[in-house]
Write an enzyme that holds these catalytic residues in place. Structure first.
Site, PDB file in Angstrom:
ATOM      1  N   GLU A 120      76.232 -43.342  58.383  1.00 46.06           N
ATOM      2  CA  GLU A 120      76.949 -42.419  57.519  1.00 46.06           C
ATOM      3  C   GLU A 120      78.077 -41.739  58.273  1.00 46.06           C
ATOM      4  O   GLU A 120      77.947 -41.398  59.450  1.00 46.06           O
ATOM      5  CB  GLU A 120      75.985 -41.348  57.013  1.00 46.06           C
ATOM      6  CG  GLU A 120      74.751 -41.973  56.421  1.00 46.06           C
ATOM      7  CD  GLU A 120      74.138 -41.138  55.337  1.00 46.06           C
ATOM      8  OE1 GLU A 120      74.454 -39.952  55.255  1.00 46.06           O
ATOM      9  OE2 GLU A 120      73.360 -41.703  54.570  1.00 46.06           O
ATOM     10  N   CYS A 157      83.160 -36.448  60.454  1.00 45.18           N
ATOM     11  CA  CYS A 157      81.879 -36.345  61.164  1.00 45.18           C
ATOM     12  C   CYS A 157      81.355 -37.765  61.390  1.00 45.18           C
ATOM     13  O   CYS A 157      81.162 -38.523  60.444  1.00 45.18           O
ATOM     14  CB  CYS A 157      80.907 -35.513  60.335  1.00 45.18           C
ATOM     15  SG  CYS A 157      79.307 -35.314  61.122  1.00 45.18           S
ATOM     16  N   CYS A 164      67.594 -41.411  64.604  1.00 46.90           N
ATOM     17  CA  CYS A 164      67.586 -40.607  65.828  1.00 46.90           C
ATOM     18  C   CYS A 164      66.157 -40.510  66.348  1.00 46.90           C
ATOM     19  O   CYS A 164      65.209 -40.437  65.571  1.00 46.90           O
ATOM     20  CB  CYS A 164      68.123 -39.199  65.555  1.00 46.90           C
ATOM     21  SG  CYS A 164      68.276 -38.206  67.051  1.00 46.90           S
ATOM     22  N   CYS A 168      63.874 -33.482  65.946  1.00 45.82           N
ATOM     23  CA  CYS A 168      63.979 -32.058  65.621  1.00 45.82           C
ATOM     24  C   CYS A 168      63.323 -31.852  64.250  1.00 45.82           C
ATOM     25  O   CYS A 168      63.576 -32.618  63.316  1.00 45.82           O
ATOM     26  CB  CYS A 168      65.437 -31.622  65.583  1.00 45.82           C
ATOM     27  SG  CYS A 168      66.280 -31.937  67.146  1.00 45.82           S
ATOM     28  N   CYS A 171      65.415 -31.552  60.809  1.00 44.62           N
ATOM     29  CA  CYS A 171      66.528 -32.488  60.555  1.00 44.62           C
ATOM     30  C   CYS A 171      66.050 -33.725  59.809  1.00 44.62           C
ATOM     31  O   CYS A 171      65.078 -34.363  60.197  1.00 44.62           O
ATOM     32  CB  CYS A 171      67.155 -32.878  61.889  1.00 44.62           C
ATOM     33  SG  CYS A 171      68.398 -34.185  61.755  1.00 44.62           S
ATOM     34  N   SER A 270      73.317 -27.900  70.711  1.00 47.83           N
ATOM     35  CA  SER A 270      72.475 -27.423  69.617  1.00 47.83           C
ATOM     36  C   SER A 270      71.403 -26.503  70.193  1.00 47.83           C
ATOM     37  O   SER A 270      70.334 -26.956  70.604  1.00 47.83           O
ATOM     38  CB  SER A 270      71.825 -28.610  68.892  1.00 47.83           C
ATOM     39  OG  SER A 270      72.808 -29.365  68.233  1.00 47.83           O
ATOM     40  N   LEU A 271      71.717 -25.233  70.222  1.00 50.81           N
ATOM     41  CA  LEU A 271      70.782 -24.252  70.801  1.00 50.81           C
ATOM     42  C   LEU A 271      69.650 -23.989  69.800  1.00 50.81           C
ATOM     43  O   LEU A 271      68.470 -24.197  70.099  1.00 50.81           O
ATOM     44  CB  LEU A 271      71.546 -22.972  71.156  1.00 50.81           C
ATOM     45  CG  LEU A 271      70.711 -21.821  71.697  1.00 50.81           C
ATOM     46  CD1 LEU A 271      70.056 -22.185  73.019  1.00 50.81           C
ATOM     47  CD2 LEU A 271      71.568 -20.551  71.854  1.00 50.81           C
ATOM     48  N   ASN A 348      70.294 -26.561  55.960  1.00 54.70           N
ATOM     49  CA  ASN A 348      70.412 -27.322  54.719  1.00 54.70           C
ATOM     50  C   ASN A 348      69.081 -27.997  54.432  1.00 54.70           C
ATOM     51  O   ASN A 348      68.544 -28.692  55.290  1.00 54.70           O
ATOM     52  CB  ASN A 348      71.506 -28.390  54.855  1.00 54.70           C
ATOM     53  CG  ASN A 348      72.881 -27.760  54.962  1.00 54.70           C
ATOM     54  OD1 ASN A 348      73.267 -26.952  54.127  1.00 54.70           O
ATOM     55  ND2 ASN A 348      73.604 -28.107  56.013  1.00 54.70           N
ATOM     56  N   CYS A 391      75.243 -30.948  57.287  1.00 55.82           N
ATOM     57  CA  CYS A 391      74.570 -31.084  58.585  1.00 55.82           C
ATOM     58  C   CYS A 391      73.087 -31.342  58.393  1.00 55.82           C
ATOM     59  O   CYS A 391      72.413 -30.640  57.636  1.00 55.82           O
ATOM     60  CB  CYS A 391      74.680 -29.804  59.389  1.00 55.82           C
ATOM     61  SG  CYS A 391      76.311 -29.436  59.954  1.00 55.82           S
TER      62      CYS A 391
HETATM   63  N1  SAH Z   1      72.108 -35.066  67.491  1.00 57.33           N
HETATM   64  C1  SAH Z   1      73.140 -34.168  67.799  1.00 57.33           C
HETATM   65  C2  SAH Z   1      74.310 -34.227  66.842  1.00 57.33           C
HETATM   66  C3  SAH Z   1      73.973 -34.428  65.388  1.00 57.33           C
HETATM   67  S1  SAH Z   1      73.185 -33.106  64.567  1.00 57.33           S
HETATM   68  C4  SAH Z   1      72.607 -32.755  67.870  1.00 57.33           C
HETATM   69  O1  SAH Z   1      71.486 -32.530  67.463  1.00 57.33           O
HETATM   70  O2  SAH Z   1      73.301 -31.897  68.386  1.00 57.33           O
HETATM   71  C5  SAH Z   1      74.518 -31.963  64.306  1.00 57.33           C
HETATM   72  C6  SAH Z   1      74.083 -30.531  64.086  1.00 57.33           C
HETATM   73  O3  SAH Z   1      73.365 -30.405  62.853  1.00 57.33           O
HETATM   74  C7  SAH Z   1      73.150 -30.021  65.171  1.00 57.33           C
HETATM   75  O4  SAH Z   1      73.599 -28.796  65.677  1.00 57.33           O
HETATM   76  C8  SAH Z   1      71.829 -29.830  64.438  1.00 57.33           C
HETATM   77  O5  SAH Z   1      71.079 -28.792  65.024  1.00 57.33           O
HETATM   78  C9  SAH Z   1      72.289 -29.517  63.036  1.00 57.33           C
HETATM   79  N2  SAH Z   1      71.303 -29.760  61.993  1.00 57.33           N
HETATM   80  C10 SAH Z   1      70.341 -30.702  61.979  1.00 57.33           C
HETATM   81  N3  SAH Z   1      69.626 -30.617  60.829  1.00 57.33           N
HETATM   82  C11 SAH Z   1      70.157 -29.599  60.109  1.00 57.33           C
HETATM   83  C12 SAH Z   1      69.879 -29.038  58.816  1.00 57.33           C
HETATM   84  N4  SAH Z   1      68.919 -29.530  58.030  1.00 57.33           N
HETATM   85  N5  SAH Z   1      70.635 -28.016  58.400  1.00 57.33           N
HETATM   86  C13 SAH Z   1      71.643 -27.550  59.163  1.00 57.33           C
HETATM   87  N6  SAH Z   1      71.963 -28.029  60.366  1.00 57.33           N
HETATM   88  C14 SAH Z   1      71.223 -29.052  60.840  1.00 57.33           C
HETATM   89 FE1  SF4 Z   2      68.645 -36.071  66.231  1.00 57.09          FE
HETATM   90 FE2  SF4 Z   2      70.451 -34.103  66.198  1.00 57.09          FE
HETATM   91 FE3  SF4 Z   2      68.789 -34.487  64.086  1.00 57.09          FE
HETATM   92 FE4  SF4 Z   2      67.850 -33.521  66.405  1.00 57.09          FE
HETATM   93  S1  SF4 Z   2      69.334 -32.530  65.038  1.00 57.09           S
HETATM   94  S2  SF4 Z   2      66.898 -35.137  65.170  1.00 57.09           S
HETATM   95  S3  SF4 Z   2      69.078 -34.637  67.888  1.00 57.09           S
HETATM   96  S4  SF4 Z   2      70.366 -35.890  64.809  1.00 57.09           S
END
Ligand code: SAH
Ligand code: SF4
Length: 400
Positions: A120, A157, A164, A168, A171, A270-271, A348, A391
């Site tokens: 995507e 993006c 992945c 997390c 996500c 991504s803190l 989200n 995101c």
């Molecule tokens: N894998 C990498 C980059 C892709 S995710 C990473 O984790 O940094 C991009 C951003 O989306 C990250 O900061 C992640 O914390 C955030 N993210 C993931 N799931 C989300 C959600 N459901 N709502 C909002 N942000 C989210």
């Molecule tokens: Fe992978 Fe980034 Fe989603 Fe974490 S937030 S599962 S590192 S895509």
């Protein structure tokens, strides 16, 4: 890394080695993904002068030519011969488009024929405000777009893997697991395919790239950085308009610190939590590389003047969005001593994920609390939520 992706441009052989899980797809000879030097080498092997490689690069990376016969700077017999030898341009292709009420477009992009998997890519006209506070680049109001394109600036993006492996908890992409790495051509190709669709003029239009789509770029490091070099050196983009986001893969950050500034994007971490305890719960990767190890690795990067590191922070209702969390984040960011900014992202939602969205008052209070501590803090606007483009929502949701 679970799957071995191939750094196409770093590979002297034109053959893209196959995914071991997909032995039936045959060998592919792809131009897209090779840098000019490698294209020239192939032309020399074909008995042609090396500058033919420049012609191919110009056609596929700048003119957006997608089939070999369309590279009209090559003599027709040569095009025919290369085709007979099995060569193709092999640029990834947009196979489906979902359009949001807010103008965002989410694309399913077909890779380079290694298999049928799609990734995507998201086009966000006017961006999502995540780029605010970057180097003053966007401090001046963008001039109206003279070509009448309907947008002044935009953000693309980009995905780096199919799925992945990082897991997390908040996500949606994590639910896919890691299916495979993308090749350099598949990563850079998303950008060129979107530029083609949107008639982006490199050097004129104000477009930012964020490597924040599906996947963890630093677990596909070689292909990711090869793609960046293609985008800088072949497509003509500035690395200062690119941001790569990582969940905190320390060995990747350490390698990133060694990259030359001419081809190094900006970095976002991504803190997502104020301390190790909460972070380990929502991002299990934190048990391997806790916050201080990540910050230490980031300190090794020689930042450009006025460059800042972005800390992304997903606000999960009740879990990470409380006032005492904000105070802790402010202390943490200050303690790093890094020139930093914070991008807040209201979580989200996605099916099957057990969190709640933060209340809008909590989001605003969090932003204010950090700003009052002197930390530049921006709120990312959710884009394309209705089409699952925001995101953390990227999961090849075809129903869109
Ligand atoms: N894998 C990498 C980059 C892709 S995710 C990473 O984790 O940094 C991009 C951003 O989306 C990250 O900061 C992640 O914390 C955030 N993210 C993931 N799931 C989300 C959600 N459901 N709502 C909002 N942000 C989210
Ligand atoms: Fe992978 Fe980034 Fe989603 Fe974490 S937030 S599962 S590192 S895509």
């Amino acid at each position: 890394m679970l799957y071995s992706g191939q750094a196409v441009s770093a590979n002297p052989s034109p053959l893209v080695p196959l995914d071991a899980n997909n032995p039936s797809s045959g060998s592919l000879r792809l131009f897209f993904g090779l840098e000019t030097a490698a294209l020239s080498e192939q032309m020399v092997r074909a008995g042609e002068p090396p500058w033919r490689g420049h012609q191919v690069a110009e056609a596929i990376y700048r003119q957006h030519v997608t089939d070999l016969d369309g590279i009209t700077t090559l003599p027709k017999p040569l095009r025919q011969r290369l085709t007979n030898e099995g060569w193709q341009v092999g640029r990834p292709r947009i196979s489906q488009v979902f359009t949001s009420v807010d103008g965002t477009e989410r694309y399913l992009v077909q890779g380079q024929g290694i298999d049928a998997l799609t990734v995507e890519t998201v086009w966000m006209p006017e961006g999502d405000d995540g780029e605010q506070g970057d180097d003053g680049l966007d401090a001046v109001a963008a001039p109206p777009n003279e070509q009448g394109k309907g947008w002044h600036r935009a953000t693309v993006c980009v995905s780096s893997q199919v799925g992945c492996a990082v897991n997390c908890q908040f996500c949606l992409t994590a639910k896919l697991g890691l299916q495979r790495n993308l090749s350099a051509g598949e990563i850079a190709g998303q950008v060129v395919a979107v530029f083609d669709r949107q008639a982006v003029e490199v050097g004129r239009d104000r477009v930012n790239l964020v490597f924040m789509g599906m996947g963890e770029p630093f677990l596909n490091y070689d292909n990711f950085m090869s793609a960046v070099r293609l985008l800088v050196e072949e497509v003509g983009l500035s690395p200062q308009r690119m941001t790569v986001s990582t969940s905190g893969i320390v060995p990747g950050i350490e390698r990133f610190a060694e990259e030359p500034p001419e081809t190094r994007p900006k970095l976002a971490i991504s803190l997502n939590a104020p301390n190790d305890e909460i972070r380990s719960e929502i991002m299990p990767i934190n048990r391997k590389w806790p916050i201080e190890a990540v910050v230490d690795a980031v300190r090794g990067i020689r930042l450009r003047s006025r460059e800042r590191v972005t800390f992304e922070y997903v606000l999960l209702g009740g879990v990470t969005d409380q006032p005492h969390h904000a105070a802790e984040v402010a202390r943490l960011v200050r303690r790093t001593g890094l020139p930093a900014k914070v991008n807040l992202i209201a979580w989200n939602p996605g099916p099957g994920i057990p969190y709640t969205m933060p209340r809008s008052e909590a989001v605003e209070a969090f932003r204010r609390a950090l700003a009052n501590e002197g930390i530049p803090t921006y709120l990312r606007r959710p884009r394309g939520r209705d089409i699952f483009a925001a995101c953390g929502q990227l999961k090849r949701t075809v129903e869109g």
